[in-house]
Motif scaffolding. Structure first.
Motif, mmCIF file in Angstrom:
data_model
loop_
_atom_site.group_PDB
_atom_site.id
_atom_site.type_symbol
_atom_site.label_atom_id
_atom_site.label_comp_id
_atom_site.label_asym_id
_atom_site.label_seq_id
_atom_site.Cartn_x
_atom_site.Cartn_y
_atom_site.Cartn_z
ATOM 1 N N ASN A 1 45.528 44.843 36.812
ATOM 2 C CA ASN A 1 44.910 46.170 36.754
ATOM 3 C C ASN A 1 44.624 46.729 38.151
ATOM 4 O OD1 ASN A 1 44.950 46.158 33.953
ATOM 5 N ND2 ASN A 1 42.914 45.229 33.778
ATOM 6 N N ARG A 2 44.401 45.845 39.118
ATOM 7 C CA ARG A 2 44.172 46.276 40.500
ATOM 8 C C ARG A 2 45.492 46.454 41.260
ATOM 9 N NH1 ARG A 2 38.771 44.221 42.994
ATOM 10 N NH2 ARG A 2 37.434 44.015 41.165
ATOM 11 N N ARG A 3 46.588 46.276 40.557
ATOM 12 C CA ARG A 3 47.930 46.439 41.122
ATOM 13 C C ARG A 3 48.195 45.483 42.285
ATOM 14 N NH1 ARG A 3 48.690 53.077 40.932
ATOM 15 N NH2 ARG A 3 48.198 53.282 38.712
ATOM 16 N N GLN A 4 47.691 44.286 42.142
ATOM 17 C CA GLN A 4 47.931 43.244 43.149
ATOM 18 C C GLN A 4 49.055 42.305 42.741
ATOM 19 O OE1 GLN A 4 46.522 43.206 46.120
ATOM 20 N NE2 GLN A 4 45.293 45.008 45.594
ATOM 21 N N MET B 1 55.344 39.029 51.821
ATOM 22 C CA MET B 1 53.942 39.272 52.137
ATOM 23 C C MET B 1 53.605 40.758 52.146
ATOM 24 S SD MET B 1 52.270 36.435 52.471
ATOM 25 C CE MET B 1 50.817 36.768 53.474
ATOM 26 N N LYS B 2 54.581 41.597 52.459
ATOM 27 C CA LYS B 2 54.344 43.039 52.501
ATOM 28 C C LYS B 2 54.373 43.655 51.112
ATOM 29 C CE LYS B 2 56.400 43.622 57.114
ATOM 30 N NZ LYS B 2 57.548 44.195 57.852
ATOM 31 N N ALA B 3 55.198 43.114 50.250
ATOM 32 C CA ALA B 3 55.401 43.710 48.931
ATOM 33 C C ALA B 3 54.339 43.219 47.943
ATOM 34 C CB ALA B 3 56.793 43.368 48.421
ATOM 35 N N ILE B 4 54.223 43.910 46.821
ATOM 36 C CA ILE B 4 53.347 43.465 45.748
ATOM 37 C C ILE B 4 53.919 42.165 45.170
ATOM 38 C CG2 ILE B 4 54.565 44.830 43.986
ATOM 39 C CD1 ILE B 4 51.827 45.233 42.636
ATOM 40 N N THR B 5 53.056 41.233 44.840
ATOM 41 C CA THR B 5 53.501 39.918 44.358
ATOM 42 C C THR B 5 54.176 40.046 43.002
ATOM 43 O OG1 THR B 5 51.706 38.840 45.549
ATOM 44 C CG2 THR B 5 52.746 37.589 43.777
ATOM 45 N N GLN B 6 55.365 39.467 42.907
ATOM 46 C CA GLN B 6 56.120 39.447 41.653
ATOM 47 C C GLN B 6 56.638 38.027 41.433
ATOM 48 O OE1 GLN B 6 58.648 42.923 42.936
ATOM 49 N NE2 GLN B 6 58.243 43.639 40.856
ATOM 50 N N PRO B 7 55.830 37.174 40.829
ATOM 51 C CA PRO B 7 56.204 35.756 40.703
ATOM 52 C C PRO B 7 57.378 35.538 39.744
ATOM 53 C CG PRO B 7 54.235 36.212 39.425
ATOM 54 C CD PRO B 7 54.522 37.461 40.205
ATOM 55 N N GLN C 1 41.559 35.527 47.039
ATOM 56 C CA GLN C 1 42.638 35.236 46.102
ATOM 57 C C GLN C 1 43.812 36.194 46.270
ATOM 58 O OE1 GLN C 1 41.283 34.648 42.062
ATOM 59 N NE2 GLN C 1 40.737 32.546 42.590
ATOM 60 N N ILE C 2 43.525 37.437 46.615
ATOM 61 C CA ILE C 2 44.610 38.393 46.848
ATOM 62 C C ILE C 2 45.456 37.943 48.037
ATOM 63 C CG2 ILE C 2 45.103 40.753 47.627
ATOM 64 C CD1 ILE C 2 42.668 41.633 45.880
ATOM 65 N N GLN C 3 44.810 37.416 49.072
ATOM 66 C CA GLN C 3 45.546 36.897 50.226
ATOM 67 C C GLN C 3 46.388 35.685 49.848
ATOM 68 O OE1 GLN C 3 45.393 39.666 52.382
ATOM 69 N NE2 GLN C 3 45.895 37.914 53.679
ATOM 70 N N GLN C 4 45.807 34.784 49.031
ATOM 71 C CA GLN C 4 46.544 33.598 48.587
ATOM 72 C C GLN C 4 47.727 33.976 47.696
ATOM 73 O OE1 GLN C 4 43.433 31.378 46.671
ATOM 74 N NE2 GLN C 4 42.787 30.361 48.559
ATOM 75 N N GLY D 1 60.456 27.352 51.614
ATOM 76 C CA GLY D 1 60.069 28.716 51.284
ATOM 77 C C GLY D 1 59.297 28.892 50.000
ATOM 78 N N ALA D 2 59.019 27.807 49.265
ATOM 79 C CA ALA D 2 58.298 27.935 47.992
ATOM 80 C C ALA D 2 56.804 28.083 48.249
ATOM 81 C CB ALA D 2 58.562 26.725 47.105
ATOM 82 N N ARG D 3 56.182 28.995 47.515
ATOM 83 C CA ARG D 3 54.741 29.261 47.698
ATOM 84 C C ARG D 3 54.063 29.267 46.331
ATOM 85 N NH1 ARG D 3 51.146 31.340 51.513
ATOM 86 N NH2 ARG D 3 49.598 32.833 50.744
ATOM 87 N N ILE D 4 52.959 28.528 46.236
ATOM 88 C CA ILE D 4 52.193 28.394 44.990
ATOM 89 C C ILE D 4 50.838 29.063 45.178
ATOM 90 C CG2 ILE D 4 51.361 26.772 43.238
ATOM 91 C CD1 ILE D 4 54.313 26.364 43.806
ATOM 92 N N ALA D 5 50.378 29.788 44.156
ATOM 93 C CA ALA D 5 49.046 30.397 44.213
ATOM 94 C C ALA D 5 48.280 30.079 42.934
ATOM 95 C CB ALA D 5 49.149 31.906 44.389
ATOM 96 N N ALA D 6 46.998 29.746 43.098
ATOM 97 C CA ALA D 6 46.115 29.516 41.945
ATOM 98 C C ALA D 6 45.136 30.677 41.854
ATOM 99 C CB ALA D 6 45.368 28.196 42.101
ATOM 100 N N ILE D 7 45.092 31.323 40.696
ATOM 101 C CA ILE D 7 44.263 32.519 40.490
ATOM 102 C C ILE D 7 43.291 32.235 39.349
ATOM 103 C CG2 ILE D 7 44.289 34.962 39.880
ATOM 104 C CD1 ILE D 7 45.542 34.234 42.606
#
Length: 472
Positions: free
Chosen positions: A149-152, A78-84, A127-130, A112-118
């Motif tokens: 581009n927003r480095r998220q 959660m602290k780091a930039i998302t790297q799927p 969406q950044i929180q998700q 521990g698995a987490r899914i995000a839809a963007i």
């Protein structure tokens, strides 16, 4: 070949999920694709819609995730930039939502698995929180690149890249976005590309994005589900179509139906008419805010609405088992879209009905569609709702023997006070007899202006009020 999911070398958590979902026997595309994907091969898969492609690409890629020795603790992620680890690209928001829901169902027993839809149309902040800490990201290309581009999000740790509905991606102009994402995920180990249809342009895209892919063709892209009964009704125009639509929506065996219109305006108008007639109906098209689209799709999935009137935005990714009927009130722009439209019914071994309503003016489109499908649509008539006889043919398509036919269609085709409907912005004027009448009002009923002015020119210049209606 494996005959049950239990025979696949899938992680115990995935087997548990499959059992709880009631999945026992794989579909043909799953039977062929899952073992090859588990071996780490790049796959180019062509299979008809509704055949279970989503599980065919999710299960083997999620299996690699489940087999990881250790998960990075959630708080650190959660602290780091998302790297799927897994990235799924979808052409439409609705398909992305459907795929993410399927993925969530598959990882229900995976710790521990987490899914995000963007996807576009939703607030960035939410969406950044998700997105935080997600190992699996399902995204539409435009919004994904915005977040890059927003480095998220960073794609340098993507192990598996999946492109779903690749042909639709190209139809929507995502070719450059796909290549940009491919470059950003250049460290990946595997690429899977799935679609109901594959044209040469898809093969070209695959060659640029994939390493020596194995091609699996379950059916040709032109094929339709044999569990779907396809019917064609010739009609005289809008009023006639409306009567036929009412007939089909009154069928006792109808559970839920999708009615496809040609334009956004027509979708709203048709839904309004059906609601006034007492039907439980919602409309869906691309101009609606994403929150509204989500709410209306949910009402269909939960059975609160019985009829969905939609443009082709809903033709891909809508997976509602209780849809028993698909009605093409307006013809699709592309023949392959017909395959995807009717694929909303008859899914996963169920039966369904697909009804197409067409005017005689659209004979050429119907012929082209039948050639594409390499099959003939069964023409049917309903007692009391038979069409007028077809206009006399003087050419290949009867295209010049229109005078009588145009007025005959116009007998039922008009809609009070010149109201336009059902995508007929492109052809309704000529069909409904209005354009046929207008030169007579302007030129005293003589035929000479049509010969002198080449048919259309008097209508563009003299039929002044006609121009804006064609643009809408």
């Amino acid at each position: 070949m494996s005959k049950t999911f239990a025979e696949f070398s899938l992680h115990e958590s995935l087997q548990q999920a499959l059992q709880s979902l009631g999945f026992t026997s794989p579909t043909p595309v799953q039977e062929q694709s899952i073992p090859a994907a588990l071996e780490g091969k790049d796959l180019l898969v062509s299979s008809q819609t509704g055949s279970g492609k989503t599980a065919a690409f999710l299960l083997p890629t999620l299996n690699a995730l489940a087999g990881q020795e250790t998960f990075v603790p959630f708080k650190e992620r959660m602290k780091a930039i998302t790297q799927p680890n897994i990235l799924v690209l979808c052409p439409t928001r609705e398909l992305a939502q459907q795929v993410s829901q399927d993925a969530i169902a598959f990882v229900r027993h995976m710790k521990g698995a987490r899914i995000a839809a963007i996807m576009g149309g939703m607030p960035f902040g939410k969406q950044i929180q998700q997105l935080k800490g997600a190992q699996v990201v399902v995204a539409t290309p435009g919004r994904l690149l915005d977040l890059v581009n927003r480095r998220q999000i960073k794609l340098d740790k993507v192990d598996a890249l999946i492109v779903d509905e690749a042909d639709r991606m190209l139809d929507l102009g995502f070719s450059e976005d796909l290549e940009a994402i491919s470059d950003l995920a250049a460290n990946r180990k595997q690429t899977l590309m799935f679609s109901a249809t594959f044209a040469p342009r898809i093969i070209t895209l695959a060659e640029r994005m994939m390493n020596d892919p194995e091609r699996i063709a379950i059916e040709t892209g032109h094929s339709t589900n044999t569990d779907i009964t396809q019917t064609l009704h010739w009609t005289d125009g809008f009023e006639h179509k409306k009567k036929l639509l009412t007939h089909w929506l009154s069928e006792e065996d109808l559970d839920q139906a999708v009615v496809f219109a040609s334009t956004q305006e027509d979708t709203d108008m048709l839904a309004e008419e059906l609601a006034e007639a007492g039907h439980s109906v919602v409309a869906l098209h691309g101009a609606m805010p994403q929150t509204v689209r989500n709410r209306r799709l949910r009402s269909i999935r939960e059975g609160r609405a019985k009829i969905l009137v939609a443009t082709d935005v809903a033709a891909r990714g809508l997976d509602v088992p209780t849809i028993s009927h698909v009605i093409n009130f307006g013809l699709p722009m592309k023949n392959e879209d017909y395959v995807h439209r009717i694929g909303r019914t008859g899914r996963a071994g169920r039966t369904g009905k697909a009804i197409t309503l067409a005017t005689y003016r659209e004979r050429g489109k119907i012929r082209a569609l039948e050639d594409y499908l390499d099959a003939r649509l069964e023409v049917s008539e309903i007692e009391g709702l038979e069409p007028s006889p077809p206009p006399a043919r003087s050419g290949r398509d009867g295209g010049r023997g229109r005078n009588g036919g145009g007025r005959r269609e116009g007998g039922r085709g008009g809609f009070g006070g010149g109201r336009r409907f059902e995508g007929e912005s492109n052809f309704k004027r000529r069909e409904g007899g209005r354009d046929g009448d207008r030169p007579q009002r302007s030129f005293g009923g003589e035929d000479r202006p049509r010969r002198e002015f080449n048919n259309d020119r008097p209508r563009r210049e003299g039929g002044f009020e006609d121009r804006p209606r064609r643009e809408f």
